[in-house]
Design a protein around this motif. Structure first.
Motif: not given
Length: 265
Positions: A20-21, A43-44, A52-55, A67-68
């Motif tokens: 997901i972008t 994969v975010l 990004l860290d929050e979601i 995976t971020c």
């Protein structure tokens, strides 16, 4: 398995790998929550590390394997690398959701060419490059895949408030969906888009407020929405899960308008 005896099995995406972008944006966060809740490995991708860290934490707390990647899909190399990192992390790629994009509003007489090009790049070029990278991997795997792009009701309809770049970009996204739906169908890869109208998000929160300005704008908009309300994030859950699952195996090249009937009238 007899699908007719267990039709809900068609919507089972448990352990599918989803990239997901724009995962820190309004639709990207909704997509992440939906697919996390459905059991996907995620994969975010987002340029905003804090968001990004929050979601990511939210999805991890839901039990998802996440995976971020802190990046924006701005070039061919980055788009290819994002797919490669998804494969490195989980061995394959089953679902691509392109939720990254942008809008810049200005009358055409005041909009700079660079602004128009930036909107087209973020919404069109990046959708094409990500679809290209994902399709290459999915074709290599040989068992199909799901590509879901982000369109808008504005890909079909114009808008009087300086949306010339945005409308053009979403019309182009619709064209990509139709072309790739035809091109990749033989490989079992479906390509579709969700096209919302106004949904509750940080950018549209003002439209949901109770004040004279918001009430007037909302009333004018709702006069064209048969369902009679604005969209909520959960209204996207069904369309996304359908387009990401086996239930969508015979559906490709479609623009699914999540708009309460706005584009029907």
């Amino acid at each position: 398995m007899n699908v007719m005896a267990n039709p809900l099995s068609m919507f089972d995406v448990k352990d599918n790998v989803a990239l997901i972008t724009g995962a820190s944006g309004a639709f990207g966060m909704v997509a992440a929550r939906i697919l996390a809740g459905a059991g996907c490995k995620l994969v975010l991708v987002a340029g905003n590390q804090t968001a990004l860290d929050e979601i990511s934490k939210e999805c991890t707390d839901m039990g998802a394997d996440v995976t971020c990647i802190n990046a924006r899909p701005a070039t061919e190399e980055i788009c290819s690398d994002l797919v490669a990192k998804a494969v490195d992390a989980y061995g394959r790629l089953d679902i691509l959701v392109v939720a990254s994009g942008m809008n810049k509003v200005a009358p055409i007489t005041e909009m700079e060419p660079a602004t128009f090009e930036a909107v087209m790049d973020a919404n069109v070029n990046q959708s094409w490059l990500l679809s290209r990278a994902a399709a290459r991997q999915m074709k290599k795997q040989g068992d199909g895949g799901k590509i879901v792009l982000m369109s808008s009701a504005r890909g079909l309809l114009g808008h009087p408030a300086g949306y010339s770049a945005y409308c053009a970009s979403k019309s182009a996204v619709d064209g990509i969906v139709k072309a790739l739906g035809c091109e990749l169908g033989k490989d079992g890869i479906t390509v579709n888009a969700i096209a919302p109208t106004v949904f509750r998000s940080p950018l549209t929160a003002w439209m949901f407020e109770d004040n004279d300005n918001a009430n007037a704008v909302r009333a004018g908009f709702l006069s064209r929405v048969p369902i009679g309300r604005l969209g909520e994030p959960e209204d996207l859950a069904g369309p996304l899960l359908f387009l990401a699952s086996k239930a969508c195996d015979f559906y490709t090249g479609h623009i699914l308008y999540a708009d309460g009937g706005y584009t029907a009238g």
